[in-house]
Write an enzyme that holds these catalytic residues in place. Structure first.
Site, PDB file in Angstrom:
ATOM      1  N   ASP A  20      -1.523 -40.967   0.532  1.00 43.72           N
ATOM      2  CA  ASP A  20      -1.614 -41.083   2.002  1.00 43.72           C
ATOM      3  C   ASP A  20      -2.626 -40.152   2.505  1.00 43.72           C
ATOM      4  OD1 ASP A  20      -0.783 -41.207   4.780  1.00 43.72           O
ATOM      5  OD2 ASP A  20       0.756 -39.676   4.646  1.00 43.72           O
ATOM      6  N   PHE A  21      -3.787 -40.429   2.006  1.00 42.44           N
ATOM      7  CA  PHE A  21      -5.049 -39.768   2.385  1.00 42.44           C
ATOM      8  C   PHE A  21      -5.473 -40.066   3.677  1.00 42.44           C
ATOM      9  CE2 PHE A  21      -7.164 -39.158  -2.159  1.00 42.44           C
ATOM     10  CZ  PHE A  21      -5.992 -38.595  -2.555  1.00 42.44           C
ATOM     11  N   GLU A  22      -5.788 -39.016   4.492  1.00 42.40           N
ATOM     12  CA  GLU A  22      -5.824 -39.225   6.080  1.00 42.40           C
ATOM     13  C   GLU A  22      -7.187 -38.391   6.319  1.00 42.40           C
ATOM     14  OE1 GLU A  22      -2.427 -38.558   8.409  1.00 42.40           O
ATOM     15  OE2 GLU A  22      -1.283 -39.708   6.961  1.00 42.40           O
ATOM     16  N   GLY A  23      -7.302 -38.249   7.863  1.00 43.60           N
ATOM     17  CA  GLY A  23      -8.365 -37.525   8.298  1.00 43.60           C
ATOM     18  C   GLY A  23      -9.745 -37.732   7.483  1.00 43.60           C
TER      19      GLY A  23
END
Length: 610
Positions: free
Chosen positions: A395-398
């Protein structure tokens, strides 16, 4: 630093080597004098080991020849590993049974391997961790009592830079020269399921193996006269051929047989033992976030995949992931570690999957170096082992994933944070095996936006994060259990109808999911198409309540989206490119927020698929 003093030694007279060694020295070193006949029997069996004739004799997944740097002659091999490929080059060599062999070669680069497989005894390999200049690698083996061929190879490692190899030799007695075998006959299909077709054929004299082709592309090699081709799409027609192989080469292809896979049964099946239609939810395991803490034992049985939110890094670039359970001060009803682990085991005993989710809104993860990559693998493994988990959710974000300016091809990524992530996940999958569950929860900006924009673009100036998940998904698609894009907290995204679609109704979910199941040209390039995922690999990500995130839709709109995608009814103005009854299901943020809303999301899922 002082310079070493070099003394010029008087050259020795040109005399045979054995006369320069005393018998005592030979005995002490373990060497024995070879007879002239034995010495004459040994030869360099590697074909084109200096790569002077390009890649003749070699089979390479990613390689070419260069004129500089070289160790000897005028050419050398240069091979560049990609995110999903270690750039292996190999050739099969005829050998004699029960005989000694020495494999040697020169390499440059980081994590470069030289080895031999199929020896009939113990397969061997040797490697250079870091070789800025040419370094010789040497290993030895003895063939088995019935071994007539071995495969020699060199390769790098996932996510590292290019390596070079030159002057590869295999010294030992040569095997007998053969002719390619005859074409296999009697090819026929056996049992056919929704995802696999069994094949069998007649044996071919002199064949040491067989290559299996699906729709014209080689998919596997086997030693026997039967195999099962897996990973197929339900309700799809396929054609198959086989060839026979020995040291001298490959036969022509056999006659073609065809088979159509069955529909997926309604009572379950699919990747990683998930039910045919699954409900995925995130459990706030390390914080409460206003929704209140939900104990693992209190998660209803409707939830098939439970993602523990979140594992986070000690720093953005460390790769060191830690999972801290919610403290009592924030979650007064939190269970003990022992109770938490016992509840996980109980869920697994009931057929549920429990994963560690890495990242989230606050957990920026950038694997900018191989050291960070390796730390990611070891630290995530420690979490999985500590809690007995089934796998990993990414859940890699930003700003976790961003493409370098020269990284323009999603099929061959160059950016370290991309290739290191792919390499790390592949290492984890290899460690835990086929039962390892891998899911991903990217935002639409990182996936569907890639239809319009990819990275900084041909002329620069674009956000380098645009479409940055596409190379990760593509490289890991054969390992991927579920992709559930976050269809929330999103801006308007252009669909395959070239119209912009916005959150708030079924239309957005239909258009975004259709893109994943149909595939799309990346950045509008018809020659660079992101292939579709299987419907059983896709779930739709939605917020469980208005408090959970922007883009929440009513249960009625959820039902419309599912009807359109699985039955082609209630589609509204968007025309899908297919009908996918095997769509895996739904994902939501989060289980805690759904409990806060009296389980509205879960109840609607149960009513639809129950």
């Amino acid at each position: 630093m002082e310079r070493a003093v070099v003394q010029r030694a008087r050259p020795l007279a040109r005399r045979p080597l054995v006369t320069l060694l005393t018998a005592a020295a030979l005995a002490a070193s373990g060497l024995t004098a070879l007879t002239s006949a034995a010495r004459a029997a040994d030869a360099d069996l590697a074909r084109n080991g200096g790569f002077e004739s390009a890649l003749d004799g070699w089979t390479c997944t990613a390689g070419t020849t260069v004129t500089s740097p070289v160790h000897g002659g005028t050419s050398a091999l240069k091979a560049t590993p990609a995110g999903a490929d270690n750039a292996r080059c190999s050739q099969t060599v005829s050998v004699k049974p029960d005989s000694p062999y020495t494999l040697s070669g020169y390499v440059r680069g980081t994590y470069v391997y030289l080895g031999a497989s199929g020896t009939g005894t113990t397969d061997v390999s040797t490697w250079a961790q870091s070789a800025p200049d040419w370094q010789q690698l040497t290993t030895t083996f003895r063939t088995g009592p019935s071994t007539t061929r071995v495969t020699i190879y060199t390769h790098g490692w996932y996510g590292t830079g290019a390596y070079h190899a030159d002057d590869i030799s295999l010294t030992g007695p040569g095997g007998e020269t053969q002719q390619p075998p005859a074409v296999p006959g009697g090819l026929k299909t056996g049992s056919v399921t929704s995802s696999a077709v069994a094949l069998s054929w007649s044996p071919v004299p002199g064949a040491t193996g067989y290559a299996v082709y699906r729709d014209g592309a080689k998919v596997s090699t086997v030693t026997g006269t039967s195999t099962t081709v897996t990973g197929l799409t339900p309700s799809t027609a396929y054609s198959f051929q086989v060839t026979a192989v020995n040291d001298a080469g490959e036969s022509a292809r056999s006659a073609t047989v065809t088979a159509t896979t069955a529909q997926r049964p309604d009572d379950g099946g699919g990747s990683s033992d998930l039910p045919a239609h699954a409900l995925v939810g995130y459990l706030h395991a390390s914080f409460a976030n206003g929704s209140g803490y939900t104990r693992m034992a209190d998660v209803p049985d409707s939830w098939d995949v439970i993602d523990l939110a979140f594992g986070e890094p000690t720093s953005v670039t460390s790769g060191d992931i830690r999972f801290e359970r919610c403290p009592v001060a924030e979650c007064p009803n939190v269970e003990s570690d022992a109770e938490f682990k016992a509840a996980i085991k109980a869920k697994q005993a009931a057929g549920k999957k429990v994963l560690i989710s890495i990242g989230g809104q606050n957990g920026q993860v950038q694997l900018t170096s191989t050291a960070a990559r390796d730390k990611f693998v070891s630290s995530v493994s420690a979490i999985i082992d500590e809690y007995g988990l089934d796998g990993l959710d990414i859940d890699f974000e930003g700003h976790s994933l961003s493409l370098n300016a020269d990284d323009t091809d999603f099929k061959n990524p160059k950016t370290p944070v991309i290739v290191n992530l792919v390499s790390a996940v592949k290492t984890l999958k290899a460690k835990y095996g086929d039962g390892f569950v891998l899911t991903m929860a990217p935002e639409t900006f990182f996936v569907q936006l890639g239809y319009q924009y990819y990275g900084t673009g041909k002329w620069g100036g674009q956000d380098p994060r645009a479409g940055a998940y596409l190379p990760v998904i593509h490289a890991l698609r054969d390992d991927l259990t579920l992709l559930h894009v976050q269809d929330y907290n999103s801006g308007s995204i252009m669909g395959l109808d070239n119209q912009y679609h916005s959150m708030g109704g079924a239309d957005f979910h239909i258009a975004m999911t259709d893109m994943l199941l149909t595939g799309f040209p990346v950045a509008g390039d018809a020659n660079n198409v992101f292939p579709p995922l299987r419907p059983d690999q896709v779930a739709i990500g939605m917020p469980a309540s208005t408090q959970a995130g922007n883009g929440r839709v009513s249960p009625a709109e959820v039902t419309k989206a599912l009807n359109c995608l699985t039955k082609k009814t209630d589609c509204g103005s968007y025309a899908t490119h297919g009908t996918w009854p095997d769509l895996r299901g739904l994902m939501t943020w989060s289980i805690n927020w759904d409990r806060y809303s009296n389980w509205e999301f879960q109840k609607n899922f149960d009513a639809y698929f129950g």
